[in-house]
Design a protein around this motif. Structure first.
Motif, PDB file in Angstrom:
ATOM      1  N   ALA A 198      -3.674  -3.710   7.442  1.00 17.61           N
ATOM      2  CA  ALA A 198      -3.571  -4.840   6.115  1.00 17.61           C
ATOM      3  C   ALA A 198      -4.951  -5.021   5.542  1.00 17.61           C
ATOM      4  O   ALA A 198      -5.265  -4.905   4.515  1.00 17.61           O
ATOM      5  CB  ALA A 198      -2.579  -5.815   6.537  1.00 17.61           C
ATOM      6  N   LYS A 199      -5.832  -5.554   6.474  1.00 15.62           N
ATOM      7  CA  LYS A 199      -7.177  -6.127   6.102  1.00 15.62           C
ATOM      8  C   LYS A 199      -8.052  -5.671   7.217  1.00 15.62           C
ATOM      9  O   LYS A 199      -7.691  -5.487   8.399  1.00 15.62           O
ATOM     10  CB  LYS A 199      -7.342  -7.673   6.101  1.00 15.62           C
ATOM     11  CG  LYS A 199      -6.195  -8.332   4.885  1.00 15.62           C
ATOM     12  CD  LYS A 199      -6.250  -9.724   4.964  1.00 15.62           C
ATOM     13  CE  LYS A 199      -7.683 -10.410   4.719  1.00 15.62           C
ATOM     14  NZ  LYS A 199      -7.574 -12.031   4.810  1.00 15.62           N
ATOM     15  N   TYR A 242       0.747  -1.135   0.117  1.00 13.13           N
ATOM     16  CA  TYR A 242       0.035   0.130   0.107  1.00 13.13           C
ATOM     17  C   TYR A 242       0.824   1.190  -0.012  1.00 13.13           C
ATOM     18  O   TYR A 242       0.839   1.892  -0.773  1.00 13.13           O
ATOM     19  CB  TYR A 242      -0.799   0.008   1.108  1.00 13.13           C
ATOM     20  CG  TYR A 242      -1.795   1.390   1.296  1.00 13.13           C
ATOM     21  CD1 TYR A 242      -3.113   1.385   0.669  1.00 13.13           C
ATOM     22  CD2 TYR A 242      -1.284   2.356   2.024  1.00 13.13           C
ATOM     23  CE1 TYR A 242      -3.975   2.522   0.763  1.00 13.13           C
ATOM     24  CE2 TYR A 242      -1.952   3.540   2.006  1.00 13.13           C
ATOM     25  CZ  TYR A 242      -3.172   3.521   1.219  1.00 13.13           C
ATOM     26  OH  TYR A 242      -4.146   4.668   1.576  1.00 13.13           O
ATOM     27  N   LEU A 243       1.816   1.321   0.871  1.00 12.85           N
ATOM     28  CA  LEU A 243       2.529   2.530   0.776  1.00 12.85           C
ATOM     29  C   LEU A 243       3.486   2.736  -0.137  1.00 12.85           C
ATOM     30  O   LEU A 243       3.606   3.930  -0.812  1.00 12.85           O
ATOM     31  CB  LEU A 243       3.651   2.343   2.114  1.00 12.85           C
ATOM     32  CG  LEU A 243       3.037   2.391   3.649  1.00 12.85           C
ATOM     33  CD1 LEU A 243       4.063   1.930   4.763  1.00 12.85           C
ATOM     34  CD2 LEU A 243       2.276   3.678   3.825  1.00 12.85           C
ATOM     35  N   PHE A 298     -17.947   4.319   4.489  1.00 12.94           N
ATOM     36  CA  PHE A 298     -19.416   3.704   4.189  1.00 12.94           C
ATOM     37  C   PHE A 298     -18.971   2.034   3.466  1.00 12.94           C
ATOM     38  O   PHE A 298     -19.788   1.227   3.927  1.00 12.94           O
ATOM     39  CB  PHE A 298     -20.028   4.629   3.097  1.00 12.94           C
ATOM     40  CG  PHE A 298     -21.238   3.866   3.006  1.00 12.94           C
ATOM     41  CD1 PHE A 298     -22.381   3.780   3.739  1.00 12.94           C
ATOM     42  CD2 PHE A 298     -21.670   3.402   1.489  1.00 12.94           C
ATOM     43  CE1 PHE A 298     -23.451   3.248   3.365  1.00 12.94           C
ATOM     44  CE2 PHE A 298     -22.798   2.956   1.043  1.00 12.94           C
ATOM     45  CZ  PHE A 298     -23.725   2.999   2.053  1.00 12.94           C
ATOM     46  N   GLN A 299     -18.131   2.136   2.561  1.00 14.13           N
ATOM     47  CA  GLN A 299     -17.914   0.996   1.889  1.00 14.13           C
ATOM     48  C   GLN A 299     -17.352  -0.256   2.866  1.00 14.13           C
ATOM     49  O   GLN A 299     -17.586  -1.165   2.820  1.00 14.13           O
ATOM     50  CB  GLN A 299     -17.050   1.171   0.639  1.00 14.13           C
ATOM     51  CG  GLN A 299     -17.708   1.894  -0.600  1.00 14.13           C
ATOM     52  CD  GLN A 299     -16.856   2.489  -1.444  1.00 14.13           C
ATOM     53  OE1 GLN A 299     -15.419   2.909  -1.058  1.00 14.13           O
ATOM     54  NE2 GLN A 299     -17.045   2.534  -2.907  1.00 14.13           N
ATOM     55  N   MET A 331      -8.046  -2.708   0.417  1.00 13.02           N
ATOM     56  CA  MET A 331      -9.140  -2.116  -0.142  1.00 13.02           C
ATOM     57  C   MET A 331      -8.706  -0.642  -0.165  1.00 13.02           C
ATOM     58  O   MET A 331      -9.246   0.167   0.501  1.00 13.02           O
ATOM     59  CB  MET A 331     -10.358  -2.350   0.549  1.00 13.02           C
ATOM     60  CG  MET A 331     -11.003  -3.796   0.418  1.00 13.02           C
ATOM     61  SD  MET A 331     -12.694  -3.925   1.393  1.00 13.02           S
ATOM     62  CE  MET A 331     -11.804  -3.961   3.121  1.00 13.02           C
ATOM     63  N   PRO A 332      -7.699  -0.567  -1.044  1.00 12.27           N
ATOM     64  CA  PRO A 332      -7.103   1.350  -0.840  1.00 12.27           C
ATOM     65  C   PRO A 332      -7.781   2.389  -1.175  1.00 12.27           C
ATOM     66  O   PRO A 332      -7.622   3.190  -0.860  1.00 12.27           O
ATOM     67  CB  PRO A 332      -5.795   0.889  -1.944  1.00 12.27           C
ATOM     68  CG  PRO A 332      -6.181  -0.126  -2.860  1.00 12.27           C
ATOM     69  CD  PRO A 332      -6.809  -1.321  -2.214  1.00 12.27           C
ATOM     70  N   HIS A 333      -9.014   2.105  -1.988  1.00 10.10           N
ATOM     71  CA  HIS A 333      -9.876   3.220  -2.399  1.00 10.10           C
ATOM     72  C   HIS A 333     -11.125   3.138  -1.459  1.00 10.10           C
ATOM     73  O   HIS A 333     -12.104   4.027  -1.983  1.00 10.10           O
ATOM     74  CB  HIS A 333     -10.289   2.992  -3.897  1.00 10.10           C
ATOM     75  CG  HIS A 333      -9.172   3.174  -4.825  1.00 10.10           C
ATOM     76  ND1 HIS A 333      -7.966   4.295  -4.702  1.00 10.10           N
ATOM     77  CD2 HIS A 333      -8.328   2.332  -5.687  1.00 10.10           C
ATOM     78  CE1 HIS A 333      -7.149   3.872  -5.367  1.00 10.10           C
ATOM     79  NE2 HIS A 333      -7.109   2.768  -6.141  1.00 10.10           N
TER      80      HIS A 333
END
Length: 216
Positions: free
Chosen positions: A78-79, A32-33, A112-113, A106-108
């Motif tokens: 991470a998760k 991610y980073l 809410f999601q 789920m980077p984006h």
């Protein structure tokens, strides 16, 4: 500079001692980073709980949240299930107005999601648990419920051996830099510029340098 507070959770002491649970989380955090984080960025804190996902007593998590809220940093996991396997617990964390939360896998996703995903994941776990119980019921008392613990232990040992060998190799570069007073970030930058990769073939970050120092 974008700042992050990283939180890890392993469910059992065996998982923590083996490093496999943490290694997988660190891999996802680093990914991610490396791919999604604003540049430049800084990891200002790392916290780890050795707790079940059903256990709400998470002293290290609350320390991580407190630091993130005080500094305006983003809490990075991470998760989503590293926060909890309970929808109510996750919702409570995400309801904190001053907390910015990101999930590597789920980077984006926004809050809410993430809430919707947590609810769906909880339903799926309940279904899988029910299905597993039904599948195992006919085998009770037959002696056919043995596992593959021997194979798992061998895989764990092989992973530790590989990681230890790589750590010993790169310490020839890391130790002189550390002895000279270089920060973890400076050491990571030097390794990256020199073309040295991590044990998984990735880039170096302060966390991965710290992991090697701790391992050796």
């Amino acid at each position: 500079m974008k700042q992050f507070v990283v939180y890890y959770r392993v469910s059992t002491r065996r998982q923590g001692d083996s490093g496999l649970g943490l290694d997988a989380q660190r891999r996802d955090i680093d990914l991610y980073l490396d791919t999604y984080a604003e540049v430049p960025f800084e990891v200002i804190g790392e916290f780890t709980d050795m707790k079940s996902g059903k256990d709400d007593d998470r002293p290290e998590l609350w320390k991580a949240i407190d630091l993130a809220e005080k500094t305006g940093a983003t809490l990075l996991v991470a998760k989503l299930d590293r926060l909890s396997r309970k929808v109510a617990f996750i919702a409570n964390v995400m309801d904190r107005k001053r907390l910015d939360l990101k999930v590597s896998s789920m980077p984006h996703a926004d809050k809410f999601q993430l809430h919707i995903y947590a609810a769906l994941a909880e339903q799926e776990r309940e279904f899988i648990s029910l299905r597993t119980k039904q599948a195992l019921a006919p085998l009770k008392g037959t002696g056919k419920l043995g596992g593959n613990r021997g194979n798992i232990d061998k895989a764990n040992e092989a992973a530790r051996t590989t990681a230890d060998a790589h750590a010993a190799k790169v310490m020839d570069t890391i130790k002189p830099l550390r002895d000279a007073g270089r920060t973890l970030q400076q050491i990571a930058n030097t390794l990256n510029r020199s073309g040295v990769t991590t044990a998984r073939g990735g880039k170096w970050y302060p966390t991965t340098v710290k992991n090697v120092l701790a391992r050796v």
